[in-house]
Design an enzyme around this catalytic site. Structure first.
Site, PDB file in Angstrom:
ATOM      1  N   SER A  27       0.883  -1.174   0.000  1.00 47.95           N
ATOM      2  CA  SER A  27       0.000   0.000   0.000  1.00 47.95           C
ATOM      3  C   SER A  27       0.916   1.218   0.000  1.00 47.95           C
ATOM      4  O   SER A  27       2.130   1.068  -0.173  1.00 47.95           O
ATOM      5  CB  SER A  27      -0.965   0.003   1.188  1.00 47.95           C
ATOM      6  N   TYR A 145     -16.889   4.048  -9.990  1.00 51.80           N
ATOM      7  CA  TYR A 145     -16.592   2.853  -9.181  1.00 51.80           C
ATOM      8  C   TYR A 145     -17.285   1.618  -9.780  1.00 51.80           C
ATOM      9  O   TYR A 145     -16.681   0.543  -9.897  1.00 51.80           O
ATOM     10  CB  TYR A 145     -17.081   3.140  -7.764  1.00 51.80           C
ATOM     11  N   ALA A 147     -18.151   1.165 -12.882  1.00 49.81           N
ATOM     12  CA  ALA A 147     -17.485   0.821 -14.147  1.00 49.81           C
ATOM     13  C   ALA A 147     -16.182   0.081 -13.865  1.00 49.81           C
ATOM     14  O   ALA A 147     -15.862  -0.916 -14.525  1.00 49.81           O
ATOM     15  CB  ALA A 147     -17.220   2.085 -14.964  1.00 49.81           C
ATOM     16  N   ALA A 148     -15.439   0.561 -12.870  1.00 50.85           N
ATOM     17  CA  ALA A 148     -14.164  -0.095 -12.530  1.00 50.85           C
ATOM     18  C   ALA A 148     -14.413  -1.518 -12.036  1.00 50.85           C
ATOM     19  O   ALA A 148     -13.730  -2.463 -12.438  1.00 50.85           O
ATOM     20  CB  ALA A 148     -13.425   0.716 -11.467  1.00 50.85           C
ATOM     21  N   LYS A 149     -15.394  -1.677 -11.154  1.00 55.82           N
ATOM     22  CA  LYS A 149     -15.635  -3.002 -10.562  1.00 55.82           C
ATOM     23  C   LYS A 149     -16.235  -3.973 -11.580  1.00 55.82           C
ATOM     24  O   LYS A 149     -15.901  -5.162 -11.586  1.00 55.82           O
ATOM     25  CB  LYS A 149     -16.540  -2.873  -9.330  1.00 55.82           C
TER      26      LYS A 149
HETATM   27  P1  NAP Z   1     -10.294   0.938   2.892  1.00 59.44           P
HETATM   28  O1  NAP Z   1     -10.468   0.587   4.321  1.00 59.44           O
HETATM   29  O2  NAP Z   1     -10.510   2.343   2.436  1.00 59.44           O
HETATM   30  O3  NAP Z   1      -8.826   0.444   2.439  1.00 59.44           O
HETATM   31  C1  NAP Z   1      -8.377   0.689   1.142  1.00 59.44           C
HETATM   32  C2  NAP Z   1      -7.023   0.032   0.973  1.00 59.44           C
HETATM   33  O4  NAP Z   1      -6.547   0.343  -0.350  1.00 59.44           O
HETATM   34  C3  NAP Z   1      -5.999   0.561   1.948  1.00 59.44           C
HETATM   35  O5  NAP Z   1      -5.135  -0.487   2.322  1.00 59.44           O
HETATM   36  C4  NAP Z   1      -5.254   1.598   1.134  1.00 59.44           C
HETATM   37  O6  NAP Z   1      -3.929   1.719   1.604  1.00 59.44           O
HETATM   38  C5  NAP Z   1      -5.262   0.946  -0.232  1.00 59.44           C
HETATM   39  N1  NAP Z   1      -5.080   1.910  -1.320  1.00 59.44           N
HETATM   40  C6  NAP Z   1      -5.923   2.904  -1.700  1.00 59.44           C
HETATM   41  N2  NAP Z   1      -5.378   3.602  -2.706  1.00 59.44           N
HETATM   42  C7  NAP Z   1      -4.167   3.032  -2.972  1.00 59.44           C
HETATM   43  C8  NAP Z   1      -3.133   3.306  -3.893  1.00 59.44           C
HETATM   44  N3  NAP Z   1      -3.219   4.314  -4.780  1.00 59.44           N
HETATM   45  N4  NAP Z   1      -2.032   2.531  -3.873  1.00 59.44           N
HETATM   46  C9  NAP Z   1      -1.908   1.508  -2.984  1.00 59.44           C
HETATM   47  N5  NAP Z   1      -2.861   1.200  -2.090  1.00 59.44           N
HETATM   48  C10 NAP Z   1      -3.970   1.957  -2.086  1.00 59.44           C
HETATM   49  O7  NAP Z   1     -11.240   0.070   1.959  1.00 59.44           O
HETATM   50  P2  NAP Z   1     -11.911  -1.355   2.162  1.00 59.44           P
HETATM   51  O8  NAP Z   1     -13.320  -1.133   2.509  1.00 59.44           O
HETATM   52  O9  NAP Z   1     -11.062  -2.241   2.980  1.00 59.44           O
HETATM   53  O10 NAP Z   1     -11.908  -1.834   0.638  1.00 59.44           O
HETATM   54  C11 NAP Z   1     -11.010  -2.798   0.128  1.00 59.44           C
HETATM   55  C12 NAP Z   1     -11.520  -3.233  -1.238  1.00 59.44           C
HETATM   56  O11 NAP Z   1     -12.829  -3.777  -1.099  1.00 59.44           O
HETATM   57  C13 NAP Z   1     -11.634  -2.086  -2.233  1.00 59.44           C
HETATM   58  O12 NAP Z   1     -11.292  -2.539  -3.511  1.00 59.44           O
HETATM   59  C14 NAP Z   1     -13.111  -1.760  -2.184  1.00 59.44           C
HETATM   60  O13 NAP Z   1     -13.543  -1.163  -3.385  1.00 59.44           O
HETATM   61  C15 NAP Z   1     -13.702  -3.126  -1.970  1.00 59.44           C
HETATM   62  N6  NAP Z   1     -15.053  -3.105  -1.404  1.00 59.44           N
HETATM   63  C16 NAP Z   1     -15.294  -2.601  -0.167  1.00 59.44           C
HETATM   64  C17 NAP Z   1     -16.599  -2.606   0.336  1.00 59.44           C
HETATM   65  C18 NAP Z   1     -16.953  -2.091   1.709  1.00 59.44           C
HETATM   66  O14 NAP Z   1     -18.145  -2.062   2.023  1.00 59.44           O
HETATM   67  N7  NAP Z   1     -15.998  -1.705   2.526  1.00 59.44           N
HETATM   68  C19 NAP Z   1     -17.632  -3.109  -0.454  1.00 59.44           C
HETATM   69  C20 NAP Z   1     -17.357  -3.603  -1.705  1.00 59.44           C
HETATM   70  C21 NAP Z   1     -16.062  -3.600  -2.176  1.00 59.44           C
HETATM   71  P3  NAP Z   1      -3.114   3.078   1.795  1.00 59.44           P
HETATM   72  O15 NAP Z   1      -4.079   4.174   2.084  1.00 59.44           O
HETATM   73  O16 NAP Z   1      -2.188   2.725   2.926  1.00 59.44           O
HETATM   74  O17 NAP Z   1      -2.376   3.261   0.503  1.00 59.44           O
END
Ligand code: NAP
Length: 237
Positions: A27, A145, A147-149
């Site tokens: 990250s 988002y 579109a990406a997913k």
């Molecule tokens: P989160 O708590 O916001 O964590 C996001 C993670 O992505 C962090 O580890 C962050 O690390 C990393 N990140 C973001 N931008 C980055 C970059 N440019 N380079 C490297 N690392 C990067 O999000 P989360 O909820 O755990 O989500 C994780 C995944 O699950 C995502 O793909 C999200 O779209 C997907 N998702 C989440 C949910 C939900 O309800 N939470 C639902 C559906 C899908 P740093 O900030 O340290 O770089």
């Protein structure tokens, strides 16, 4: 695995540590990654840190190639890093669209391309891309988002077809509402409303996504490929 510093990524990394994998944590935030690494090693697992912005394709490909060569193999790739830049389509800027595509989709393409060679060479691989129910059914305010997913699904199904004969599987996990920093940012009233209509009547936990990732990354999941595993408490059922 990308996005390993917190939330879903951290839970997957810790689960993989318990599963006996040597986990490479990526990250942008060294201090958070170091604390995940320490938690994994304290629990008896193995982990190491690479600081990398996945939006920088060249840097990301370089890290994956370096990891494969340093460790001598690359068995599993999890593309989990993700961001949101929400807004209704009429007001969404090109920049917000491009940023979300770059971090959530282009990074996965770059990482999969870099990982494909060592995986094919080893005749084994497990690619797990973290999508979202938003990529399955869309969501108001999240055109970028969604579109990406949804793009991740097309990418993953294509990889499954191209790499299947080499022992490499590729699947998507599509989480629903999971308790992390990403959903902390949403208004509580919106979350309460969403939870009311869920069969599970609660938000999901990062560990529940990690359990699905653990299965898809296992040797036993060899015959599961090109699939979207929805883990959403019944949101889309
Ligand atoms: P989160 O708590 O916001 O964590 C996001 C993670 O992505 C962090 O580890 C962050 O690390 C990393 N990140 C973001 N931008 C980055 C970059 N440019 N380079 C490297 N690392 C990067 O999000 P989360 O909820 O755990 O989500 C994780 C995944 O699950 C995502 O793909 C999200 O779209 C997907 N998702 C989440 C949910 C939900 O309800 N939470 C639902 C559906 C899908 P740093 O900030 O340290 O770089």
């Amino acid at each position: 695995m990308t996005g390993a510093s917190r939330g879903i990524g951290r839970a997957i990394a810790e689960q993989f540590g318990r599963d006996g994998h040597r986990v490479v944590l990526l990250s942008r935030t060294a201090s958070s990654l170091e604390s995940v690494r320490d938690a994994i090693t304290e629990a008896g697992g193995g982990a190491e840190v690479r600081v990398c912005d996945v939006g920088d394709g060249e840097a990301l490909a370089g890290v994956i190639e370096e990891v494969a060569s340093t460790l001598g193999r690359l068995d599993i790739l999890v593309n989990n890093a993700g961001i949101t830049r929400d807004g209704l389509i009429m007001r969404m800027s090109d920049e917000d669209f491009d940023d979300v595509i770059r971090v959530n989709l282009r990074s996965a393409f770059v990482a999969c391309r870099a990982a494909a060679r060592p995986m094919m060479r080893g005749k084994y691989g497990r690619i797990v891309n973290i999508g979202s129910v938003t990529g399955v059914v869309g969501n108001s305010g999240q055109a970028n988002y969604a579109a990406a997913k949804a793009g991740l699904t097309g990418l993953t199904k294509t990889l499954a077809k191209e790499l299947g004969s080499k022992g490499v599987t590729a699947n998507v996990i599509a989480p629903g509402f999971i308790e992390t920093d990403m959903t902390d940012a949403l208004p509580q009233s919106m979350k309460d409303e969403a939870v009311k209509s869920l069969p599970a009547r609660r938000m999901g936990r990062p560990e529940e996504i990690a359990a699905a990732a653990s299965f898809l990354a296992s040797e036993g999941a060899a015959y599961v490929t090109g699939q979207v595993l929805v883990v959403d408490g019944g949101l889309t059922c």
